[in-house]
Design an enzyme around this catalytic site. Structure first.
Site, PDB file in Angstrom:
ATOM      1  N   HIS A 140       3.482  -4.797  -2.713  1.00  7.77           N
ATOM      2  CA  HIS A 140       4.435  -4.047  -3.527  1.00  7.77           C
ATOM      3  C   HIS A 140       5.774  -4.769  -3.674  1.00  7.77           C
ATOM      4  CE1 HIS A 140       5.518  -0.743  -5.892  1.00  7.77           C
ATOM      5  NE2 HIS A 140       5.184   0.260  -5.109  1.00  7.77           N
ATOM      6  N   ASP A 199       3.907  -3.944  -8.811  1.00  8.15           N
ATOM      7  CA  ASP A 199       4.194  -2.515  -8.867  1.00  8.15           C
ATOM      8  C   ASP A 199       2.926  -1.733  -9.223  1.00  8.15           C
ATOM      9  OD1 ASP A 199       6.908  -2.777  -8.226  1.00  8.15           O
ATOM     10  OD2 ASP A 199       7.405  -3.247 -10.309  1.00  8.15           O
TER      11      ASP A 199
END
Length: 443
Positions: A415, A419
């Protein structure tokens, strides 16, 4: 009588050093050509080093547990040959047992070019590839490394020395350790290579009926790799359920003729890899790695396929440029790598430079999993078991319930750079390619 210099062999582009595990031949022992002289270990491979000539071992230049640079003379062999020159050895593939590398060591060649540890002071102090990689990630210049006292042999800076320095620095404690101590014991040197990253661990009680099993070296390295990955990446997992009925029916239809024609069995793995390679082309930012504050977008699509070994350990052979293979080529590559992985005949380079990993948890009957990212990659896809399930289908006459072949895909991604929109879209695209499989496809 002439003397031959036996060199530590090259074991892959990103392997710069190795640890001597055991001397099989002792000074005075006679050696036949291709006899094993010693056993070595690296972060990539455990191997036996054979002799390229016949003769008598007269000198060992390094002790067991010492770390040696590739290309260094490690032994002197006396021979009847008139030529007295050093000999480079190539390790036979059949004697290799390859494990996944500690994060970052895949980048050694490029690290040297871009100054991984900011080598701007002209220091002649030796730093291992792992130490340089950690220094690069922490933005520690070579001049700062030179000021850190090491507890390794001859004052060498070990991974634990650097990690302790970084921890003390962040915590406000004195950053420079006391003056160097005497060279550490053989056990300490060995632990530098295989000791897992320093993390607090609760004490474990052992009762009289418990069995204590020591981890082998491969398991220790896998443990370190997994812990390092969790400490490095912010893991997130997205799931998609795919209807792969057409895929299953197509494979059932062609597998018999394919085996007769190609003398190869076609499994689901090459079909999954093809779909992944196509999806990576659609979403190339899933095919990246992270270097500090930089995102490195990979040109090649090199897909690793996680494979369980008979020992219970894990290995990830890599199909290089997977997007350039047709389905026949992928099938042959998958079968070849899987077969040689099980019998420890992979070459060192065949486990390196992966840019994305696929793991088939369905082969153990699992329907889904949350895999750990294989550093320095940023994503790994797990494919679950294919199960027949009732599913709602939309038809021109309305919705109906039918028995379909369903499976879960689960994508773990970093992450920091991937995304939810990218991760979710990518795994959905893989599922789309599998769901829209052409039943009339020729192979």
């Amino acid at each position: 009588m002439a003397q031959y210099e036996l060199l530590l062999p090259k074991m892959g582009e990103s392997v710069a050093e190795a640890t001597i595990i055991k001397w099989v031949k002792q000074p005075g022992d006679m050696i036949e050509m291709d006899d094993t002289v010693l056993e070595i270990a690296t972060d990539k491979v455990d191997s036996e080093v054979p002799s390229p000539i016949a003769g008598k071992l007269i000198k060992q230049l390094f002790k067991e547990d010492e770390i040696v640079q590739v290309g260094t003379v490690i032994a002197i062999i006396e021979t009847d040959s008139d030529a007295a020159e050093h000999v480079a050895v190539t390790i036979p593939a059949a004697e290799q047992s390859i494990v996944e590398s500690i994060p970052g060591t895949e980048q050694l060649a490029s690290n040297d070019a871009r100054g991984a540890a900011k080598e701007d002071s002209g220091s002649d102090r030796f730093y291992s590839p792992l130490v340089k990689n950690i220094a690069a990630q922490e933005n520690i210049a070579i001049s700062e490394l030179d000021a850190i006292s090491g507890t390794g042999a001859d004052g060498r800076l070990t991974k634990d020395d650097l990690l302790n320095y970084i921890q003390n620095k962040k915590g406000g404690a004195p950053s420079i350790a006391p003056a160097p101590q005497a060279a550490k014991t053989e056990t300490s040197v060995k632990e530098e290579t295989v000791k897992p990253a320093s993390v607090s661990q609760p004490l474990t009680s052992v009762s009289g009926g418990d069995e204590i099993i020591e981890m082998d070296r491969m398991r220790k390295l896998i443990a370190e790799h997994m812990v390092m990955s969790k400490h490095t990446s912010a893991h997130v997992t997205s799931f998609v359920e795919a209807d792969v009925t057409n895929l299953v029916l197509w494979r059932d239809k062609v597998k018999g003729n394919f085996e007769k024609r190609e003398n190869e069995k076609i499994t689901f793995t090459p079909l999954f890899i093809e779909a992944v390679a196509k999806a990576i082309k659609d979403y190339p930012m899933i095919n990246v790695s992270v270097n500090g504050n930089q995102i490195i977008k990979k040109r090649d699509i090199n897909i690793g396929m996680a494979a369980a070994l008979p020992s219970g350990n894990l290995i990830v052979p890599v199909i290089k440029n997977a997007d350039q293979f047709n389905l026949v080529g992928l099938t042959k590559s998958v079968n070849d790598l899987a077969k040689r992985a099980r019998i420890s005949k992979l070459k060192p380079d065949e486990t390196q430079n992966g840019t994305f990993t696929l793991t088939n948890v369905g082969s153990f009957g699992n329907v889904m999993g949350t895999p750990i990212i294989n550093q320095p990659q940023v994503a790994i896809l797990a494919v679950g078991a294919i199960k027949k399930k009732p599913a709602v289908l939309e038809t021109e006459f309305g919705d109906v319930i039918a028995i379909r072949h369903m499976m879960f895909l689960s994508l773990s991604y970093d992450h920091r750079v991937v995304d939810g929109a990218l991760g979710g879209s990518f795994v959905r695209r893989v599922a789309d390619y599998l769901e829209n499989w052409d039943l009339n496809r020729e192979i």
